[in-house]
Scaffold this active site. Structure first.
Site, mmCIF file in Angstrom:
data_model
loop_
_atom_site.group_PDB
_atom_site.id
_atom_site.type_symbol
_atom_site.label_atom_id
_atom_site.label_comp_id
_atom_site.label_asym_id
_atom_site.label_seq_id
_atom_site.Cartn_x
_atom_site.Cartn_y
_atom_site.Cartn_z
ATOM 1 N N ASP A 33 35.282 45.712 30.470
ATOM 2 C CA ASP A 33 34.507 44.495 30.750
ATOM 3 C C ASP A 33 34.619 43.466 29.625
ATOM 4 O O ASP A 33 33.621 43.063 29.010
ATOM 5 C CB ASP A 33 33.032 44.847 30.977
ATOM 6 C CG ASP A 33 32.842 45.905 32.042
ATOM 7 O OD1 ASP A 33 33.573 45.861 33.042
ATOM 8 O OD2 ASP A 33 31.970 46.787 31.869
ATOM 9 N N GLU A 209 32.168 41.704 42.315
ATOM 10 C CA GLU A 209 31.391 41.702 41.078
ATOM 11 C C GLU A 209 32.183 40.984 39.982
ATOM 12 O O GLU A 209 33.264 40.449 40.212
ATOM 13 C CB GLU A 209 31.081 43.145 40.645
ATOM 14 C CG GLU A 209 32.331 43.982 40.400
ATOM 15 C CD GLU A 209 32.018 45.453 40.194
ATOM 16 O OE1 GLU A 209 30.830 45.835 40.259
ATOM 17 O OE2 GLU A 209 32.969 46.231 39.966
#
Length: 319
Positions: A33, A209
């Site tokens: 991430d 997402e």
């Protein structure tokens, strides 16, 4: 002689605080991430930290990490200045997060889970920590979650309030985007720790997402992980306003090897454009033991994005 060889290996693997070149760029720990931030002459890279065992079937992510580089090749590990334990209201793991700078302070927006208490019945939540330094120490900025699950009702599942990304426009107005299953957004007040108005939600084509929003020239870009196929890919939309409407443009990057998820992070640094992502290619790596990579990003004359080429070589050092 053996001692000398051992010390050389330690330096090359980053145990003395640096990781060097070639994808994945971080090799001594598992990271995911990516959220890069350019501040002055330095790139700060904020990451999730995968600590799951080789045989694990779910994520274990106990804190967030910070790295920095001035050449895009050697990365200094600044450790873990923030974890869910920083927040008295939080429980569970440390999911995707994003740090931005405004007015000399650094605001780190994180996703984790909320304790079952008077404010929330649990579920994913977004908090914000603050520091005077890009590497911390960070502390809870408001003493409670910025966003709890009860504030969004467009999805039935309890983990839709994850993956925050904050964009500050040229006029100083800040926006926060987040979501799983739908993309949500809201304005932030000038203090960066309060919502300024209602929460909106919409669903770009194939959105799942990991939104990332930025501006280039007079165009706004919304880049995200998509669920059009499995595993995830990266797709994007563009608009003439950070509030939309967003026009779908297509796929930026195909599936990554040995990993179900993918997460974008984009910066312009020293006259080049960079695309950060994660995969699972390190030894013993996988969907729950991920590693961050970076490759070049190119635009067409009309402002659309060319497909990102995933490479083992990564990027070249910059002066």
């Amino acid at each position: 002689m053996k001692t000398i060889i051992y010390l050389i290996l330690l330096c090359c693997t980053g145990i003395f605080g640096k990781s060097y070149g070639q994808n994945p760029i971080i090799r001594d720990v598992f990271t995911a991430d990516p959220a890069p931030l350019v501040y002055h002459d330095t790139v700060f890279l904020y990451t999730s930290h995968d600590t799951a065992s080789v045989d694990a079937t779910n994520y274990q992510m106990k804190d967030w990490l910070v790295f920095s580089s001035t050449d895009m090749v050697s990365w200094t590990n600044h450790g873990a200045p923030l974890s869910p334990k920083t927040f008295t209201w939080a429980t569970g793991d440390a999911y995707a997060a994003h740090c931005v700078e405004k007015g000399g302070k650094f605001y780190w927006y994180v996703s984790t889970f909320h304790k079952n208490d008077d404010r929330s019945n649990g579920g994913a939540a977004i908090g914000v920590a603050v520091s005077d330094s890009p590497t911390g120490p960070f502390q809870d900025a408001i003493g409670e979650a910025l966003i709890v699950n009860e504030m969004t009702t467009d999805n039935e599942h309890g983990w839709d309030d994850i993956d925050p990304a904050v964009f500050i426009d040229d006029d100083g107005q800040a926006y926060i985007y987040w979501g799983n299953g739908s993309c949500k957004w809201a304005k932030l007040k000038d203090n960066m720790v309060e919502l300024d108005g209602p929460i909106h939600h919409f669903k770009p084509k194939n959105f799942i997402e990991g939104p990332w929003v930025y501006k280039r020239k007079d165009r706004y870009y919304l880049v995200y992980a998509s669920a059009g196929t499995e595993p995830e890919m990266i797709e994007y939309c563009t608009a003439t306003s950070p509030e939309g409407p967003w026009e779908y443009q297509g796929i930026i990057m195909e599936n990554v090897p040995n990993c179900f998820t993918v997460h974008p992070g984009i910066i312009a640094y020293k006259d080049k454009d960079y695309f950060f992502y994660h995969n699972g290619v390190l030894p013993t790596g996988g969907s729950h033991r991920r590693s961050i990579c970076v490759d070049y990003m190119y635009y067409n004359p009309n402002g659309t994005i060319q497909k990102v080429k995933q490479t083992k070589e990564g990027v070249s050092p910059v002066e």
